[in-house]
Structures are given as C-alpha cells and as structure tokens.
Design an enzyme around this catalytic site. Structure first.
Site, PDB file in Angstrom:
ATOM      1  N   ASP A  37      42.936 -71.369  -2.379  1.00 53.67           N
ATOM      2  CA  ASP A  37      42.085 -71.201  -1.562  1.00 53.67           C
ATOM      3  C   ASP A  37      43.066 -70.706  -0.363  1.00 53.67           C
ATOM      4  OD1 ASP A  37      40.662 -71.847   0.795  1.00 53.67           O
ATOM      5  OD2 ASP A  37      39.274 -72.701  -0.564  1.00 53.67           O
ATOM      6  N   LEU A  39      42.200 -71.429   2.690  1.00 52.87           N
ATOM      7  CA  LEU A  39      42.163 -72.173   3.835  1.00 52.87           C
ATOM      8  C   LEU A  39      41.878 -71.476   5.207  1.00 52.87           C
ATOM      9  CD1 LEU A  39      44.802 -75.013   2.980  1.00 52.87           C
ATOM     10  CD2 LEU A  39      42.244 -74.776   2.239  1.00 52.87           C
ATOM     11  N   ALA A  86      35.633 -68.185  -3.941  1.00 52.14           N
ATOM     12  CA  ALA A  86      35.994 -67.881  -2.578  1.00 52.14           C
ATOM     13  C   ALA A  86      35.215 -66.637  -2.110  1.00 52.14           C
ATOM     14  CB  ALA A  86      37.429 -67.529  -2.828  1.00 52.14           C
ATOM     15  N   ALA A  87      34.984 -66.872  -0.543  1.00 50.06           N
ATOM     16  CA  ALA A  87      34.045 -65.836  -0.039  1.00 50.06           C
ATOM     17  C   ALA A  87      33.986 -66.060   1.420  1.00 50.06           C
ATOM     18  CB  ALA A  87      32.628 -65.592  -0.758  1.00 50.06           C
ATOM     19  N   THR A 134      24.902 -65.264  -4.765  1.00 47.97           N
ATOM     20  CA  THR A 134      23.802 -65.806  -3.984  1.00 47.97           C
ATOM     21  C   THR A 134      22.534 -65.068  -4.245  1.00 47.97           C
ATOM     22  OG1 THR A 134      23.130 -65.947  -1.662  1.00 47.97           O
ATOM     23  CG2 THR A 134      24.523 -64.132  -2.357  1.00 47.97           C
ATOM     24  N   ASP A 135      21.341 -65.757  -3.994  1.00 48.53           N
ATOM     25  CA  ASP A 135      19.946 -65.090  -4.294  1.00 48.53           C
ATOM     26  C   ASP A 135      19.912 -64.043  -2.996  1.00 48.53           C
ATOM     27  OD1 ASP A 135      19.545 -66.869  -2.046  1.00 48.53           O
ATOM     28  OD2 ASP A 135      17.849 -67.789  -2.708  1.00 48.53           O
ATOM     29  N   GLU A 136      20.461 -64.159  -2.045  1.00 49.77           N
ATOM     30  CA  GLU A 136      20.199 -62.851  -0.948  1.00 49.77           C
ATOM     31  C   GLU A 136      20.508 -61.613  -1.420  1.00 49.77           C
ATOM     32  OE1 GLU A 136      21.986 -64.439   2.777  1.00 49.77           O
ATOM     33  OE2 GLU A 136      22.066 -66.573   2.223  1.00 49.77           O
ATOM     34  N   TYR A 159      26.587 -59.646   4.573  1.00 45.35           N
ATOM     35  CA  TYR A 159      26.990 -60.757   3.823  1.00 45.35           C
ATOM     36  C   TYR A 159      26.456 -60.438   2.393  1.00 45.35           C
ATOM     37  CZ  TYR A 159      26.734 -65.110   1.155  1.00 45.35           C
ATOM     38  OH  TYR A 159      26.596 -66.128   0.080  1.00 45.35           O
ATOM     39  N   ALA A 161      25.176 -57.660   1.196  1.00 49.55           N
ATOM     40  CA  ALA A 161      25.780 -56.612   0.771  1.00 49.55           C
ATOM     41  C   ALA A 161      27.059 -56.605   0.081  1.00 49.55           C
ATOM     42  CB  ALA A 161      25.763 -55.392   1.655  1.00 49.55           C
ATOM     43  N   LYS A 163      28.307 -59.421  -1.232  1.00 48.95           N
ATOM     44  CA  LYS A 163      28.316 -60.199  -2.631  1.00 48.95           C
ATOM     45  C   LYS A 163      27.544 -59.365  -3.363  1.00 48.95           C
ATOM     46  CE  LYS A 163      28.915 -64.164  -2.922  1.00 48.95           C
ATOM     47  NZ  LYS A 163      29.839 -64.720  -3.394  1.00 48.95           N
ATOM     48  N   LEU A 199      22.519 -74.300   8.823  1.00 46.20           N
ATOM     49  CA  LEU A 199      21.509 -74.844   9.444  1.00 46.20           C
ATOM     50  C   LEU A 199      21.425 -76.419   9.481  1.00 46.20           C
ATOM     51  CD1 LEU A 199      18.775 -74.487  10.994  1.00 46.20           C
ATOM     52  CD2 LEU A 199      17.507 -74.597   8.765  1.00 46.20           C
ATOM     53  N   ARG A 290      17.624 -63.840  14.643  1.00 50.31           N
ATOM     54  CA  ARG A 290      18.868 -63.178  14.006  1.00 50.31           C
ATOM     55  C   ARG A 290      18.591 -61.712  13.553  1.00 50.31           C
ATOM     56  NH1 ARG A 290      20.249 -65.811   8.225  1.00 50.31           N
ATOM     57  NH2 ARG A 290      21.883 -67.160   9.520  1.00 50.31           N
TER      58      ARG A 290
HETATM   59  P1  NAD Z   1      32.314 -71.933   2.197  1.00 45.02           P
HETATM   60  O1  NAD Z   1      32.381 -70.902   3.370  1.00 45.02           O
HETATM   61  O2  NAD Z   1      32.126 -73.292   2.484  1.00 45.02           O
HETATM   62  O3  NAD Z   1      33.915 -71.978   1.554  1.00 45.02           O
HETATM   63  C1  NAD Z   1      34.539 -70.764   1.071  1.00 45.02           C
HETATM   64  C2  NAD Z   1      36.111 -71.154   0.522  1.00 45.02           C
HETATM   65  O4  NAD Z   1      36.511 -69.936   0.377  1.00 45.02           O
HETATM   66  C3  NAD Z   1      36.571 -71.926   1.753  1.00 45.02           C
HETATM   67  O5  NAD Z   1      37.414 -72.821   1.296  1.00 45.02           O
HETATM   68  C4  NAD Z   1      37.734 -70.778   2.221  1.00 45.02           C
HETATM   69  O6  NAD Z   1      38.823 -71.193   2.824  1.00 45.02           O
HETATM   70  C5  NAD Z   1      37.626 -69.911   1.105  1.00 45.02           C
HETATM   71  N1  NAD Z   1      38.027 -68.509   1.071  1.00 45.02           N
HETATM   72  C6  NAD Z   1      37.704 -67.507   2.064  1.00 45.02           C
HETATM   73  N2  NAD Z   1      38.396 -66.616   2.042  1.00 45.02           N
HETATM   74  C7  NAD Z   1      39.232 -66.298   1.299  1.00 45.02           C
HETATM   75  C8  NAD Z   1      40.441 -65.922   0.691  1.00 45.02           C
HETATM   76  N3  NAD Z   1      40.614 -64.483   1.367  1.00 45.02           N
HETATM   77  N4  NAD Z   1      41.127 -66.024  -0.322  1.00 45.02           N
HETATM   78  C9  NAD Z   1      40.937 -67.339  -0.817  1.00 45.02           C
HETATM   79  N5  NAD Z   1      40.119 -68.389  -0.415  1.00 45.02           N
HETATM   80  C10 NAD Z   1      39.220 -67.910   0.678  1.00 45.02           C
HETATM   81  O7  NAD Z   1      31.228 -71.261   1.235  1.00 45.02           O
HETATM   82  P2  NAD Z   1      30.307 -71.921   0.284  1.00 45.02           P
HETATM   83  O8  NAD Z   1      29.046 -72.196   0.826  1.00 45.02           O
HETATM   84  O9  NAD Z   1      30.944 -73.199  -0.340  1.00 45.02           O
HETATM   85  O10 NAD Z   1      30.201 -70.821  -0.896  1.00 45.02           O
HETATM   86  C11 NAD Z   1      30.808 -70.624  -1.962  1.00 45.02           C
HETATM   87  C12 NAD Z   1      30.419 -69.627  -2.794  1.00 45.02           C
HETATM   88  O11 NAD Z   1      29.110 -69.600  -3.106  1.00 45.02           O
HETATM   89  C13 NAD Z   1      30.217 -68.261  -1.937  1.00 45.02           C
HETATM   90  O12 NAD Z   1      30.858 -67.248  -2.954  1.00 45.02           O
HETATM   91  C14 NAD Z   1      28.999 -68.087  -1.615  1.00 45.02           C
HETATM   92  O13 NAD Z   1      28.709 -66.565  -1.452  1.00 45.02           O
HETATM   93  C15 NAD Z   1      28.270 -68.650  -2.723  1.00 45.02           C
HETATM   94  N6  NAD Z   1      26.972 -69.200  -2.617  1.00 45.02           N
HETATM   95  C16 NAD Z   1      26.797 -70.008  -1.445  1.00 45.02           C
HETATM   96  C17 NAD Z   1      25.595 -70.740  -1.156  1.00 45.02           C
HETATM   97  C18 NAD Z   1      25.253 -71.724   0.085  1.00 45.02           C
HETATM   98  O14 NAD Z   1      24.123 -71.967   0.385  1.00 45.02           O
HETATM   99  N7  NAD Z   1      26.136 -72.059   0.753  1.00 45.02           N
HETATM  100  C19 NAD Z   1      24.365 -70.149  -1.970  1.00 45.02           C
HETATM  101  C20 NAD Z   1      24.774 -69.504  -3.112  1.00 45.02           C
HETATM  102  C21 NAD Z   1      25.837 -69.063  -3.408  1.00 45.02           C
HETATM  103  P1  TYD Z   2      21.992 -70.619   7.183  1.00 48.09           P
HETATM  104  O1  TYD Z   2      22.046 -72.074   6.954  1.00 48.09           O
HETATM  105  O2  TYD Z   2      22.872 -69.696   7.872  1.00 48.09           O
HETATM  106  O3  TYD Z   2      21.650 -69.943   5.609  1.00 48.09           O
HETATM  107  P2  TYD Z   2      21.103 -68.402   5.148  1.00 48.09           P
HETATM  108  O4  TYD Z   2      21.054 -67.455   6.376  1.00 48.09           O
HETATM  109  O5  TYD Z   2      22.138 -67.927   4.364  1.00 48.09           O
HETATM  110  O6  TYD Z   2      19.911 -68.438   4.653  1.00 48.09           O
HETATM  111  O7  TYD Z   2      20.381 -70.385   7.562  1.00 48.09           O
HETATM  112  C1  TYD Z   2      19.287 -70.997   7.115  1.00 48.09           C
HETATM  113  C2  TYD Z   2      17.981 -70.650   7.915  1.00 48.09           C
HETATM  114  O8  TYD Z   2      17.975 -71.113   9.109  1.00 48.09           O
HETATM  115  C3  TYD Z   2      17.911 -68.965   8.182  1.00 48.09           C
HETATM  116  O9  TYD Z   2      16.465 -68.583   7.946  1.00 48.09           O
HETATM  117  C4  TYD Z   2      18.222 -68.877   9.584  1.00 48.09           C
HETATM  118  C5  TYD Z   2      17.894 -70.232  10.171  1.00 48.09           C
HETATM  119  N1  TYD Z   2      18.829 -70.899  11.413  1.00 48.09           N
HETATM  120  C6  TYD Z   2      18.218 -71.445  12.305  1.00 48.09           C
HETATM  121  O10 TYD Z   2      17.060 -71.161  12.572  1.00 48.09           O
HETATM  122  N2  TYD Z   2      19.017 -71.832  13.162  1.00 48.09           N
HETATM  123  C7  TYD Z   2      20.513 -71.783  13.090  1.00 48.09           C
HETATM  124  O11 TYD Z   2      21.180 -72.350  13.936  1.00 48.09           O
HETATM  125  C8  TYD Z   2      21.065 -71.332  11.993  1.00 48.09           C
HETATM  126  C9  TYD Z   2      22.456 -71.481  11.621  1.00 48.09           C
HETATM  127  C10 TYD Z   2      20.076 -70.974  10.908  1.00 48.09           C
END
Ligand code: NAD
Ligand code: TYD
Length: 353
Positions: A37, A39, A86-87, A134-136, A159, A161, A163, A199, A290
């Site tokens: 990572d 970090l 990592a992302a 991600t589903d996005e 984001y 695009a 992924k 959120l 947004r």
């Molecule tokens: P996060 O932002 O909490 O964590 C990302 C981690 O990646 C961090 O520890 C960061 O330090 C590390 N990182 C970032 N850039 C890096 C680099 N260049 N080299 C090495 N490490 C790096 O993200 P998350 O929410 O835990 O998501 C993790 C994965 O799951 C991502 O690939 C994301 O697209 C995917 N995902 C997330 C969600 C969600 O709801 N959070 C849903 C579906 C998929």
């Molecule tokens: P988010 O947690 O950023 O996840 P994603 O955009 O990947 O789905 O946002 C979840 C939903 O909440 C999204 O529809 C945007 C909305 N949102 C707010 O209304 N207020 C906020 O402050 C944030 C961060 C998100």
C-alpha cells in the site's frame, strides 16, 4: 516459516482492504499475506494494528504506479495470488482531479499485470490475479432493472471510467496472455474504517458533531448498500472457489434512497447519543448536486449466491448500528485521520524495519 502460498493484497491499508487482510491473516495462517500500500490519505495502518505482529503478515509501502517499486516487490516475493484493491476510490475527488485516478487505477493495474505476467511466465498453475471492481462501471439505472455480469459497461464518472478501463485490461491480459484472472463488481460498502469522505461515515461524524449533513440534490439517488464484512467474505469465497475468467457481481439487495438512509441514520444516532428523537434530522441540508450524479445502482448477485453459495449477513439497520457503534467507540481513529497524525504513527511503527 514455510508458507503454503504467498498472497499479495494491494490497498490493504484502506477501508475494504484492511478487512480483507485481517480476514486472510486470521483464517489462513498457512498463507503469507503481503499487504502493499502506498498509504495515501485513505490508507491507514492503524486499521491493522491488531494483526501487525502476526507471523504471516508483511507490510510493504509500495506505490503501484512506480514500476521500479513493483519490480522490487516482485523480486522480493514470489506470489501465488494477487488480490488487487489499491485504487483511488472517491467519485467526488475524481471529478475535481481525474489524473490521479488514471495513474493509480489504470497505470497501476497495468504495472501489476505486467509484473505478474513476467513472474508467472507460461506456467500459471495454481495462480490467480483477482481484481476488485465496482458496480459503477455499469453506469446508472433508472427505476427498473439490475446490473448483472453481462450488463454492458457505461461508466459515467472519471472514477468509474478508470475502474472500467482497469477491468478491461485485466480481462484482456487474461485472454491474451492466459493469466488466470477473476473480476468482481461490488455495490456500495459501509462499515468500520471507512474514510469519512464517503456518505455514511461523513454523516455519522457530522451528526456526532452537530454539523450540517450535506445531501446532494434532492437526496433521491439510490445506492445498494453492503456491509464491508460481507464483501470481504465474498472476496474470500471468490478467491478460493471462483472460476478463472469469470466475473461475479456482489451486492446487498439493499437499495436505499440517500435521504431515507440519512433519516434512518439520524434515528439510530439520536438513540445512541441520548438525543430527543428528531434532533439529528434537523441537520439535514440539501446542497448542490454532484455533476453527472448517477441515479441508481442495484446489483443482481444471484450468480454468486447460486454458484458459490454466498449470502450477506446483517440486515441494514443492524449493520448501520454496528457501524455507528464502531465510530462512536473509535473517536481517536477519526480524529487522528482528520488531523493527519497518522503519518507519525507510521514512522514510529515502521521506520528502520
Ligand atoms: P480506500 O480509498 O479506502 O482505500 C484504497 C487504498 O489503496 C488505500 O489504502 C490507499 O493508500 C491505497 N492506494 C491508493 N493509491 C495507491 C497506489 N498508487 N499504490 C498503492 N496503494 C495505493 O478504498 P476502498 O473503499 O477500500 O476500495 C478498495 C477497492 O474496492 C477499490 O479498488 C474500489 O474501487 C473497490 N470498491 C469499493 C467500493 C466501496 O464502496 N468503497 C465498492 C466496490 C468496489
Ligand atoms: P459516496 O459515499 O460518495 O459513494 P458513491 O458516489 O461511490 O456511490 O456517495 C453515496 C451517495 O451519497 C451518492 O449518491 C452521493 C451521495 N452523497 C451525498 O448526498 N452527500 C455527501 O456528502 C456524499 C459524500 C455523498
């Protein structure tokens, strides 16, 4: 110690990654787990403080965009599997600064694929490159329908695009170079250790501090929420039982309009904080939407449920309560992240190791 397998988990100090690392370290003592990572602001080794002394856990501070750093990592370890998390992960940040997303999510993924290709060569027996997506990538739904594994890609934010692009590259490397790859596409996660830019933790923090809760637009956008431990259990299952070349959708079958979710959260917080019912709802503040805000995400995860026997555990109210309890218990975690004290923690723990 002789390990049966060496598994690279990228992004293991982040939100989902830390749950996956902990699960693998605890459940598979016969695996050597290497967490690589960079970090960034989102990575936090405090998320893994409880397992850092384990014999089968290794941390490497590595930037996946840095080819030399990846080469050094692959020179140090021979990996049997990669779970790539990592992302850059936050849509709003991708809108204000897309470049970092292209670098980490696309170039970083290609660097890992190239390293795997060169380390594994033509014999990939027992190997797997598992890409967490991600589903996005599927875009935005209107009122009807669900994303399935065959829904055409239609990403709408920088984001998603980036992924989508990494998903395509992973599959293309699998197809062209015969690398065993698996991809999963998951819906919105929530739970402990999520950075308070997303959120749910943002709202919890604001409610706690009696600050306005920003709701984008009319609050009518819909997300399908999944508890992070359920994502982690799905990743474990797919890593061990999933078929190379396949894609699995992971979702909670748990759609909520943002405003309804925030109201539920307000009720839970009022009760936890001994506030009069209705107190926190007064903090709801509608703000500018947004740009390009996706309307609705909803995942059909029947393939994963039917073929691999996965199912999510807590219901949403229970999962939210667990999450709220965690954030209320871990105020220092939150404050240190926000104040940037975390860098100091890292230096104390890892300098000279
Ligand atoms: P996060 O932002 O909490 O964590 C990302 C981690 O990646 C961090 O520890 C960061 O330090 C590390 N990182 C970032 N850039 C890096 C680099 N260049 N080299 C090495 N490490 C790096 O993200 P998350 O929410 O835990 O998501 C993790 C994965 O799951 C991502 O690939 C994301 O697209 C995917 N995902 C997330 C969600 C969600 O709801 N959070 C849903 C579906 C998929
Ligand atoms: P988010 O947690 O950023 O996840 P994603 O955009 O990947 O789905 O946002 C979840 C939903 O909440 C999204 O529809 C945007 C909305 N949102 C707010 O209304 N207020 C906020 O402050 C944030 C961060 C998100």
């Amino acid at each position: 110690m002789n390990f049966k397998k060496t598994i690279l988990i990228t992004g293991g100090a982040g939100f989902i990654g830390s749950h996956v690392v902990r699960r693998f370290v605890a459940r598979y003592p016969e695996y050597r787990i290497v967490n690589a990572d960079k970090l960034t602001y989102a990575g936090n080794l405090e998320n893994l403080a409880d397992i850092e002394g384990r014999e089968n856990y290794f941390f490497e501070r590595t930037d996946i965009v840095d080819k030399k750093a990846i080469a050094d990592l692959f020179a140090k370890y021979r990996f049997d599997g990669v779970i790539h998390l990592a992302a850059e992960s936050h849509v709003d940040r991708s809108i204000s600064g897309p470049d970092e997303f292209v670098q980490t999510n696309i170039i970083g993924t290609v660097n890992l694929l190239n390293a795997v290709r060169s380390q594994w060569g033509s014999d990939c027996t027992g190997k797997l490159f598992y890409h967490i997506s991600t589903d996005e990538v599927f875009g935005s739904l209107s009122k009807e329908g669900y994303f399935t594994e065959t829904t055409p890609y239609d990403p709408k934010s920088p984001y998603s695009a980036s992924k989508a692009s990494s998903d395509h590259l992973v599959r293309a490397y699998g197809h062209t170079y015969n690398i065993p790859v698996v991809v999963s596409n998951c819906s919105n996660n929530y739970g402990p250790n999520q950075f308070p830019e997303k959120l749910i933790p943002l709202a919890i923090n604001n409610i706690k501090n009696q600050k306005p809760i920003p709701v984008y637009g009319k609050g009518e956008n819909i997300r399908d929420w999944l508890y992070v431990e359920d994502h982690s259990s799905a990743i474990d299952l797919i890593f061990h039982k999933g078929k190379a070349g396949e894609t699995y959708n992971i979702g909670g079958n748990n759609e909520w309009k943002n405003i309804d979710l925030i109201r539920l959260l307000c009720r839970i917080m009022d009760s936890k904080l001994d506030r009069l019912e209705g107190t926190s709802e007064k903090l709801i503040t509608y703000v500018k939407d947004r740009p390009g805000h996706d309307q609705r995400y909803a995942i059909d995860s029947s393939k994963l449920q039917n073929e691999l026997g996965w199912s999510p555990i807590p219901d949403f109210a229970k999962g939210l309560e667990l999450t709220v309890d965690w954030y209320l218990r871990n105020t220092q975690w939150l404050e240190r992240i926000i104040s940037g004290d975390y860098e100091k923690y890292y230096d104390t723990m890892y300098s000279g190791r």
